[in-house]
Write an enzyme that holds these catalytic residues in place. Structure first.
Site, PDB file in Angstrom:
ATOM      1  N   PHE A   1     -10.143  -7.948  15.699  1.00  0.00           N
ATOM      2  CA  PHE A   1      -9.050  -8.328  14.803  1.00  0.00           C
ATOM      3  C   PHE A   1      -8.736  -7.190  13.827  1.00  0.00           C
ATOM      4  CE2 PHE A   1      -7.902 -10.507  10.695  1.00  0.00           C
ATOM      5  CZ  PHE A   1      -6.630 -10.920  11.074  1.00  0.00           C
ATOM      6  N   GLN A   2      -7.482  -6.797  13.755  1.00  0.00           N
ATOM      7  CA  GLN A   2      -6.962  -5.746  12.872  1.00  0.00           C
ATOM      8  C   GLN A   2      -7.467  -4.347  13.230  1.00  0.00           C
ATOM      9  OE1 GLN A   2      -7.800  -7.168   8.806  1.00  0.00           O
ATOM     10  NE2 GLN A   2      -5.695  -7.933   8.696  1.00  0.00           N
TER      11      GLN A   2
ATOM     12  N   GLU B   1       0.814  -1.223   0.000  1.00  0.00           N
ATOM     13  CA  GLU B   1       0.000   0.000   0.000  1.00  0.00           C
ATOM     14  C   GLU B   1       0.846   1.272   0.000  1.00  0.00           C
ATOM     15  OE1 GLU B   1      -2.568  -3.230   1.824  1.00  0.00           O
ATOM     16  OE2 GLU B   1      -0.484  -2.566   2.036  1.00  0.00           O
TER      17      GLU B   1
ATOM     18  N   PHE C   1      24.342   7.932   1.200  1.00  0.00           N
ATOM     19  CA  PHE C   1      24.225   9.233   1.854  1.00  0.00           C
ATOM     20  C   PHE C   1      24.344   9.088   3.365  1.00  0.00           C
ATOM     21  CE2 PHE C   1      22.508  13.397   2.879  1.00  0.00           C
ATOM     22  CZ  PHE C   1      23.002  14.177   1.847  1.00  0.00           C
TER      23      PHE C   1
ATOM     24  N   VAL D   1      15.573   9.163  -2.630  1.00  0.00           N
ATOM     25  CA  VAL D   1      16.232   9.984  -1.618  1.00  0.00           C
ATOM     26  C   VAL D   1      17.613   9.404  -1.343  1.00  0.00           C
ATOM     27  CG1 VAL D   1      16.206  10.461   0.871  1.00  0.00           C
ATOM     28  CG2 VAL D   1      14.204  10.961  -0.538  1.00  0.00           C
TER      29      VAL D   1
END
Length: 572
Positions: free
Chosen positions: A112-113, A50, A465, A380
């Site tokens: 649940f969830q 997602e 980085f 990034v």
């Protein structure tokens, strides 16, 4: 059969011009999925994660300027949206997230969830509301869509799965009216005050951000009239840099020395449509004038001596007739000379080498061979550095990234959204090996969606980085090493053309081949591991930090790192 709440949502989104919804389906989204299937006009873009859906929707919104939509099932499903939605919100792009929820009768029971989406999404949205009854949906959906579009950010509709399947209210209309963005121009009296201030100011510099989009002509005319060099922020690059005789480069951690010194030596600094956040890069003694469409941005990162609220294009258009033309070019010419020197220094670092493939050279060649209207996305980290310094903008090209939120793994997901939105344009994702591998599961979505994105992996087997920042702080780079992976072979296993590049002499041929293929391609380029992205100014603490790092590395038996660092950056 009565229309369900889910069907009402689908038809309202259709009337608003929504063409696709990004997400991962689940039972709490069954009502919406079924409605989309029955309607057949909005495509469900099935991602593997997602977070990728949210990044993709953000890229779609950024390119189209229109509302984009993503969705997640209850609990963990919509939790996965959050990082991508933070990026959308901080990029100021209009995105609607449909966050499915557990059955309404179970809310508050520890089901649940179960999560509390209204609390979770509050910080990354302008609007987040729970639909607890069908009667709410017309108002809540309309408000959410309107706020996302007009406030340029994220709205979230929290929808329990059982409510989605209930009948929608009788007589609810699905008409969507697209309200245009307001054009805001300061009062003429304020513009006259600014013109007077500029008349008696010397050594003026302009600092320009993404708020200058669409104002290129006015900006260049303004700079020419007051003889001001133009410094740009990273998000301003695509809108400011091209066909601009007054541009002197970027400033900031990944900017040019010319941009840095121009701002620091200015007596008057005019901030135009930028939220540049780094206080250390603002001059301390200059007068600072800020013009921005968002009043909340005024004075957020620096002191301000004068401020006007307005969009840049209309404000400059109204200001130009009031501004007196200046004759003195000394400050401008010195800044332009510094820029030529800085540009030459950067270009000298982008030459092919027999010892290693320098990422600067790779980025330069990507820019050279890419299409004139290519859309670039960059991860990034060091890919953003090389994109900022070596991609050439021309008014048609676009550059997307996680430039405000700073999330890893953004480039490939944003490339999915960009390619779906602009199927006829070339989309090039400049990925780090760390960023690419973080959400690599959605590499399979490239195949499944048949999106011809071109992915170039800057493969240096390190979180580059992060390692550089650790060295600058005097720390050993523990935890930054990445396994040397052949991503080209992974691409081939997924059914995508994979090209492995290990020599600088192979770069041009590989890129030309990749960009000529009518389909997705991954180019895996093994670049120099110890490449430094030198900031525009080296502070004493950073020099001390590098010295301490080298001493610690030698003491710890890692002297080979120091030798490689020297070979890569100073013994070319």
């Amino acid at each position: 059969m009565k229309q369900t709440v889910a069907a009402y949502i689908a038809k309202t989104l259709e009337s608003a011009g929504v063409k696709r919804i990004w997400g991962v389906t689940g039972d709490s989204l069954n009502g919406l999925s079924d409605s989309l299937n029955r309607m057949g006009t909005i495509e469900w873009m099935s991602t593997r994660h997602e977070e990728v859906a949210a990044f993709a929707a953000g890229a779609e919104a950024q390119l189209s300027g229109e509302l984009a939509v993503c969705a997640g099932s209850c609990g963990p499903g919509n939790l996965h949206l959050i990082n991508g939605l933070f990026d959308c919100h901080r990029n100021h792009v209009p995105v609607l997230a449909i966050a499915a929820h557990i059955p309404s009768s179970e809310i508050g029971s520890g089901y649940f969830q179960e999560t509390h989406p209204q609390e979770l999404f509050r910080e990354c949205s302008h609007y987040c509301e729970l639909v607890s009854s069908p009667e709410q949906i017309p108002q809540v959906l309309a408000i959410a869509m309107r706020k996302a579009v007009l406030n340029r950010g994220v709205s979230v509709v929290v929808l329990p799965g059982d409510v989605a399947l209930k009948p929608a209210p009788e007589g609810a209309t699905m008409h969507w009216y697209h309200a245009p963005q307001p054009v805001v121009t300061p009062e003429e009296e304020e513009l006259r005050k600014l013109a007077q201030l500029l008349r008696y100011s010397s050594n003026i510099a302009l600092m320009c951000g993404s708020g200058c989009a669409g104002a290129h002509k006015e900006l260049v005319e303004f700079a020419g009239k007051i003889k001001a060099p133009i410094v740009h922020a990273l998000r301003g690059k695509e809108h400011v840099e091209y066909d601009n005789p007054y541009d002197v480069g970027m400033t900031g951690l990944i900017g040019f020395s010319s941009g840095f010194h121009t701002m620091m030596n200015a007596d008057t600094l005019v901030l135009l449509g930028t939220q540049f956040p780094y206080r250390a890069f603002y001059p301390t003694d200059a007068k600072i004038i800020q013009i921005d469409i968002n009043p909340a941005s005024i004075g957020a990162h620096s002191k301000v001596d004068m401020a006007l609220v307005g969009d840049i294009k209309s404000t400059l258009r109204a200001l130009l007739p009031l501004v007196e033309e200046k004759a003195d070019r000394k400050f401008l010419d010195k800044a332009l000379e510094d820029y030529r020197d800085a540009r030459k220094g950067l270009d000298d670092l982008a030459k092919p080498s027999e010892k290693a493939i320098h990422p600067q050279y790779l980025a330069q060649q990507i820019s050279h061979f890419a299409a004139d209207d290519a859309i670039f996305t960059c991860d990034v980290g060091t890919p953003t550095v090389w994109a900022a310094r070596y991609l050439k903008m021309n008014g048609k090209r676009r550059l997307l990234g996680s430039f405000n939120h700073g999330s890893m793994a953004n480039a490939m997901p944003q490339a999915l959204g960009a390619q779906a939105t602009e199927p006829e344009r070339q989309v090039v994702a400049m990925c780090g090996d760390g960023g690419f591998s973080m959400l690599m599961g959605d590499f399979l979505s490239v195949v499944q969606m048949k999106l011809p994105v071109k992915i170039v992996v800057f493969n240096n087997s390190v979180l580059g980085f992060v390692a550089m920042e650790m060295k600058a702080g005097g720390y050993l780079t523990d935890g930054t090493e990445l396994h040397d992976t052949n991503f080209a072979r992974i691409a081939e296993a997924c059914g995508i053309t994979g090209i492995r590049v290990e020599k600088a002499s192979e770069v041009d041929e590989a890129l030309q081949r990749a960009f000529s293929i009518d389909g997705p391609v991954l180019v895996d380029v093994v670049v120099a591991k110890e490449e430094l992205a030198i900031p525009p100014q080296i502070k004493l603490e950073q020099a001390k930090g590098f010295s301490l790092y080298m001493l610690r590395a030698i003491i710890s038996g890692r002297g080979d790192e120091v030798i490689e660092l020297a070979k890569t950056n100073w013994l070319r």
